[in-house]
Design a protein around this motif. Structure first.
Motif, short mmCIF file in Angstrom:
data_model
loop_
_atom_site.label_atom_id
_atom_site.label_comp_id
_atom_site.label_asym_id
_atom_site.label_seq_id
_atom_site.Cartn_x
_atom_site.Cartn_y
_atom_site.Cartn_z
N GLY A 60 -13.46 -1.39 1.67
CA GLY A 60 -13.65 -1.74 0.27
C GLY A 60 -13.48 -0.56 -0.67
N HIS A 61 -13.40 0.65 -0.10
CA HIS A 61 -13.26 1.89 -0.87
C HIS A 61 -11.81 2.37 -0.97
CE1 HIS A 61 -14.00 2.58 3.40
NE2 HIS A 61 -13.07 3.52 3.28
N LEU A 62 -10.86 1.61 -0.41
CA LEU A 62 -9.47 2.09 -0.36
C LEU A 62 -8.90 2.33 -1.76
CD1 LEU A 62 -6.96 2.87 1.20
CD2 LEU A 62 -6.39 0.44 1.41
N LYS A 63 -9.27 1.47 -2.71
CA LYS A 63 -8.80 1.63 -4.09
C LYS A 63 -9.18 3.01 -4.64
CE LYS A 63 -9.09 -2.05 -6.65
NZ LYS A 63 -8.53 -2.93 -7.67
N SER A 64 -10.39 3.47 -4.30
CA SER A 64 -10.84 4.80 -4.76
C SER A 64 -9.95 5.91 -4.22
CB SER A 64 -12.28 5.06 -4.31
OG SER A 64 -13.14 4.08 -4.84
N ILE A 65 -9.50 5.76 -2.98
CA ILE A 65 -8.61 6.78 -2.39
C ILE A 65 -7.26 6.75 -3.09
CG2 ILE A 65 -7.36 7.45 -0.29
CD1 ILE A 65 -9.70 6.32 1.34
N MET A 66 -6.71 5.56 -3.23
CA MET A 66 -5.35 5.42 -3.78
C MET A 66 -5.25 5.88 -5.24
SD MET A 66 -3.50 4.66 -1.35
CE MET A 66 -3.15 3.71 0.11
N SER A 67 -6.39 5.91 -5.93
CA SER A 67 -6.37 6.32 -7.34
C SER A 67 -6.35 7.85 -7.51
CB SER A 67 -7.59 5.76 -8.07
OG SER A 67 -8.77 6.39 -7.59
N LEU A 68 -6.50 8.58 -6.39
CA LEU A 68 -6.67 10.03 -6.49
C LEU A 68 -5.36 10.81 -6.61
CD1 LEU A 68 -9.53 10.58 -3.90
CD2 LEU A 68 -9.70 10.70 -6.38
N ALA A 69 -4.27 10.24 -6.11
CA ALA A 69 -3.00 10.99 -6.12
C ALA A 69 -1.84 10.00 -5.98
CB ALA A 69 -2.98 12.00 -4.98
N LYS A 70 -0.63 10.51 -6.16
CA LYS A 70 0.56 9.65 -6.10
C LYS A 70 1.15 9.64 -4.69
CE LYS A 70 1.77 10.89 -10.82
NZ LYS A 70 2.40 12.02 -11.49
N ASN A 71 1.86 8.55 -4.40
CA ASN A 71 2.63 8.42 -3.14
C ASN A 71 1.80 8.71 -1.89
OD1 ASN A 71 4.98 7.89 -4.67
ND2 ASN A 71 5.25 10.09 -5.00
N ARG A 73 -0.16 7.78 1.62
CA ARG A 73 -0.13 6.82 2.72
C ARG A 73 -1.50 6.87 3.38
NH1 ARG A 73 4.10 7.75 6.96
NH2 ARG A 73 3.30 5.79 7.76
N TYR A 74 -2.01 5.69 3.68
CA TYR A 74 -3.34 5.58 4.30
C TYR A 74 -3.20 4.81 5.61
CZ TYR A 74 -8.02 3.55 5.12
OH TYR A 74 -9.21 3.14 5.69
N THR A 75 -3.83 5.33 6.65
CA THR A 75 -3.96 4.58 7.90
C THR A 75 -5.44 4.49 8.23
OG1 THR A 75 -1.82 5.39 8.71
CG2 THR A 75 -3.34 4.51 10.35
N GLY A 76 -5.89 3.27 8.46
CA GLY A 76 -7.27 3.06 8.90
C GLY A 76 -7.26 2.56 10.33
N ILE A 77 -8.20 3.08 11.13
CA ILE A 77 -8.27 2.66 12.54
C ILE A 77 -9.70 2.24 12.86
CG2 ILE A 77 -8.62 5.02 13.44
CD1 ILE A 77 -6.69 4.21 15.74
N ASP A 78 -9.83 1.16 13.63
CA ASP A 78 -11.18 0.64 13.91
C ASP A 78 -11.16 -0.08 15.26
OD1 ASP A 78 -13.82 -0.81 13.51
OD2 ASP A 78 -13.59 0.07 11.52
N PHE A 94 -2.38 -3.07 -1.41
CA PHE A 94 -1.89 -1.78 -0.92
C PHE A 94 -1.07 -1.92 0.37
CE2 PHE A 94 -5.95 -0.73 -3.13
CZ PHE A 94 -5.38 -0.07 -4.21
N GLU A 95 -0.59 -3.14 0.68
CA GLU A 95 0.03 -3.34 2.00
C GLU A 95 1.29 -2.49 2.20
OE1 GLU A 95 0.55 -7.51 2.42
OE2 GLU A 95 2.02 -7.68 0.80
N ASN A 96 1.91 -2.01 1.11
CA ASN A 96 3.08 -1.13 1.27
C ASN A 96 2.70 0.32 1.53
OD1 ASN A 96 4.84 -3.26 0.84
ND2 ASN A 96 4.80 -2.99 -1.38
N GLN A 97 1.43 0.66 1.26
CA GLN A 97 0.98 2.05 1.44
C GLN A 97 -0.05 2.21 2.56
OE1 GLN A 97 0.05 2.35 -2.97
NE2 GLN A 97 0.23 4.51 -2.43
N ALA A 98 -0.65 1.11 2.96
CA ALA A 98 -1.77 1.18 3.91
C ALA A 98 -1.48 0.40 5.19
CB ALA A 98 -3.04 0.65 3.26
#
Length: 216
Positions: A60-71, A73-78, A94-98
């Motif tokens: 639920g915090h991914l938006k906070s990460i994506m707002s910090l810088a341009k371009n 890429r995020y990978t989450g593993i669980d 964010f499906e194109n970046q995450a």
């Protein structure tokens, strides 16, 4: 809460499952958001970087990460299929970046030196072979990368009624000693405090936690 309820809570904190898991994922995101945002801030994210989060929950915090810088890429593993599905559902924008990856909790399924920044919040209690897992993190981190590990300190965590069930707890010295047994060479320790609502929902408690900034 009864003993059986506490056991179920502990199991779902380690690996959220089904409807109960979705509910606990939402609660975890709410109670851990302070720790998570502080950890993200500590990463010092720059444009174009690739970030790995280990144990993303519902992300639920991914938006906070994506707002910090341009371009970015995020990978989450669980390890939780429930959280994997929830995170994808909640972060469709964010499906194109995450990317969200499901794994078994031991080997990170990535090439060497893939990520600029790696972070994990409140997962270290569940690592089966912590030194081996730290070396996996070391392997997938770029040479100039930063790894941030955030955890609740033993003195605080011991007071929570569910941590007696399959949690391994650490104080700062124990955690620093653990990291010194891995390939990592440098670390900086920062202590934080915050007021949060307890996971049993019964009271407000003062949480003391540690953010470790770790480098090769």
């Amino acid at each position: 809460m009864e003993k059986e309820e506490l056991k179920i809570l502990a199991q779902n904190l380690a690996n959220p499952q089904g409807e109960k898991g979705i509910e606990i994922g939402e609660m975890m995101n709410a109670t851990n958001i302070g720790m998570t945002l502080e950890s993200i801030k500590t990463l010092v994210i720059d444009d174009g970087q690739h970030i790995l989060e280990i144990g993303h929950g519902n992300a639920g915090h991914l938006k906070s990460i994506m707002s910090l810088a341009k371009n970015l890429r995020y990978t989450g593993i669980d390890i939780s299929e429930t959280m994997h599905n929830e995170a994808r559902k909640l972060n469709k924008e964010f499906e194109n970046q995450a990317d969200f990856v499901l794994y078994e909790g031991k080997k990170l399924p990535f090439q060497d030196r893939t990520f600029n920044k790696i972070f994990t919040v409140n997962t270290v209690y569940f690592w089966e072979n912590p030194v081996e897992f730290l070396n996996e993190i070391y392997r997938v981190l770029k040479d100039d990368g930063t790894f941030v590990l955030t955890f609740g300190q033993r003195d605080f965590m011991e007071k929570l009624p569910f941590t007696e069930y399959d949690f391994t707890l650490y104080n700062n010295n124990e955690m620093e000693e653990l990291i010194s047994k891995s390939h990592f060479k440098r670390m900086k320790t920062s202590e934080k405090e915050e007021q949060i609502k307890s996971k049993t929902g019964e009271e407000t408690i003062q949480r003391i936690y540690t953010i470790l900034t770790i480098k090769k």
